[in-house]
Design a protein around this motif. Structure first.
Motif, short mmCIF file in Angstrom:
data_model
loop_
_atom_site.label_atom_id
_atom_site.label_comp_id
_atom_site.label_asym_id
_atom_site.label_seq_id
_atom_site.Cartn_x
_atom_site.Cartn_y
_atom_site.Cartn_z
N TRP A 70 0.84 -1.20 0.00
CA TRP A 70 0.00 0.00 0.00
C TRP A 70 0.87 1.25 0.00
CZ3 TRP A 70 -0.97 3.88 3.73
CH2 TRP A 70 -2.08 4.68 3.46
N LEU A 71 1.95 1.25 0.79
CA LEU A 71 2.86 2.39 0.81
C LEU A 71 3.61 2.52 -0.51
CD1 LEU A 71 4.33 2.04 4.41
CD2 LEU A 71 2.73 3.77 3.59
N ARG A 72 3.98 1.40 -1.10
CA ARG A 72 4.72 1.43 -2.36
C ARG A 72 3.86 1.99 -3.50
NH1 ARG A 72 5.71 -1.32 -6.86
NH2 ARG A 72 4.08 -2.85 -6.49
N GLU A 73 2.57 1.73 -3.47
CA GLU A 73 1.68 2.17 -4.54
C GLU A 73 1.11 3.57 -4.31
OE1 GLU A 73 -1.23 -0.89 -4.72
OE2 GLU A 73 0.06 -2.22 -5.88
N HIS A 74 1.56 4.25 -3.28
CA HIS A 74 1.02 5.58 -2.96
C HIS A 74 1.18 6.54 -4.14
CE1 HIS A 74 0.06 9.26 -0.93
NE2 HIS A 74 1.23 9.75 -1.26
N LYS A 75 2.34 6.53 -4.78
CA LYS A 75 2.56 7.47 -5.88
C LYS A 75 1.60 7.22 -7.04
CE LYS A 75 6.37 4.80 -7.76
NZ LYS A 75 7.77 4.78 -8.09
N HIS A 76 1.26 5.95 -7.28
CA HIS A 76 0.33 5.64 -8.37
C HIS A 76 -1.09 6.10 -8.03
CE1 HIS A 76 3.45 3.38 -10.32
NE2 HIS A 76 3.62 2.63 -9.23
N ALA A 78 -1.83 8.58 -5.99
CA ALA A 78 -1.83 10.04 -6.03
C ALA A 78 -1.91 10.55 -7.46
CB ALA A 78 -0.56 10.57 -5.34
N GLU A 79 -1.18 9.91 -8.36
CA GLU A 79 -1.22 10.31 -9.77
C GLU A 79 -2.61 10.07 -10.37
OE1 GLU A 79 0.94 9.11 -13.98
OE2 GLU A 79 1.89 8.57 -12.08
N ALA A 80 -3.23 8.94 -10.01
CA ALA A 80 -4.57 8.65 -10.53
C ALA A 80 -5.58 9.67 -10.01
CB ALA A 80 -4.99 7.24 -10.13
N ALA A 81 -5.46 10.06 -8.74
CA ALA A 81 -6.36 11.07 -8.19
C ALA A 81 -6.17 12.41 -8.90
CB ALA A 81 -6.12 11.22 -6.70
N GLU A 86 -8.20 16.32 -12.96
CA GLU A 86 -7.99 17.04 -14.22
C GLU A 86 -9.10 16.71 -15.22
OE1 GLU A 86 -4.57 17.38 -17.69
OE2 GLU A 86 -4.07 16.46 -15.76
N VAL A 87 -9.51 15.45 -15.28
CA VAL A 87 -10.59 15.05 -16.19
C VAL A 87 -11.89 15.75 -15.81
CG1 VAL A 87 -12.06 13.09 -16.83
CG2 VAL A 87 -9.59 12.86 -16.91
N LYS A 88 -12.20 15.80 -14.50
CA LYS A 88 -13.42 16.50 -14.08
C LYS A 88 -13.37 17.97 -14.44
CE LYS A 88 -14.76 13.53 -10.26
NZ LYS A 88 -15.00 13.44 -8.82
#
Length: 116
Positions: A70-76, A78-81, A86-88
Motif C-alpha cells: 500500500w505504501l509502495r503504490e502511494h505514488k500511483h 496520487a497520480e490517478a487522483a 484534471e478530467v473532471k
C-alpha cells in the motif's frame, strides 16, 4: 467456479485444523535472547501453543506485506487522483464551452449538434 472456491476453502480449512491439532505443544516466546535480556535487565516471555505462533507469523507477514505494498503504490494512487481531478475540470470546461456555444441556438438544434 463457486464450487471450486468452496472446495478450495474446505481443503484449506482441513489443512489448517490438522496443523493446529498436530502442534498443540506449549512453546515459550522470549522478547530478547537470554544473554541480551540479562544485560538489559528485561526478560519478557510468554507461553503459547505452537500453532498460534505459526498462524500469528503468517498473519503478521501478510499484514506487513499488505502495508508495504500500500505504501509502495502511494505514488500511483496520487497520480490517478490527480488525473481524475484534471478530467473532471476538463469536463466542466467542455460543458461550459458547449453551453456558451449553444446559448443562442434552439434547444432541439443544440441537442442534435451535441449528439453528432
Amino acid at each position: 467456479m463457486r464450487y471450486i472456491r468452496y472446495a478450495f476453502l474446505a481443503v484449506l480449512a482441513i489443512a489448517l485444523v490438522s496443523v493446529a491439532l498436530a502442534n498443540r505443544e506449549m512453546v515459550m516466546l522470549q522478547l530478547l535472547p537470554s544473554g541480551l535480556s540479562d544485560m538489559v535487565g528485561m526478560n519478557r516471555s510468554i507461553e503459547l501453543p505452537l500453532f498460534i505462533v505459526i498462524f500469528g507469523g503468517i498473519v503478521a507477514g501478510l499484514l506487513i506485506g499488505f502495508v508495504w505494498e500500500w505504501l509502495r503504490e502511494h505514488k500511483h494512487r496520487a497520480e490517478a487522483a490527480q488525473k481524475r481531478a484534471e478530467v473532471k475540470k476538463l469536463e466542466r470546461e467542455l460543458r461550459r464551452t458547449k453551453a456558451e456555444r449553444d446559448k443562442d441556438k434552439d434547444e432541439v438544434l443544440a441537442l442534435l449538434d451535441e449528439a453528432s
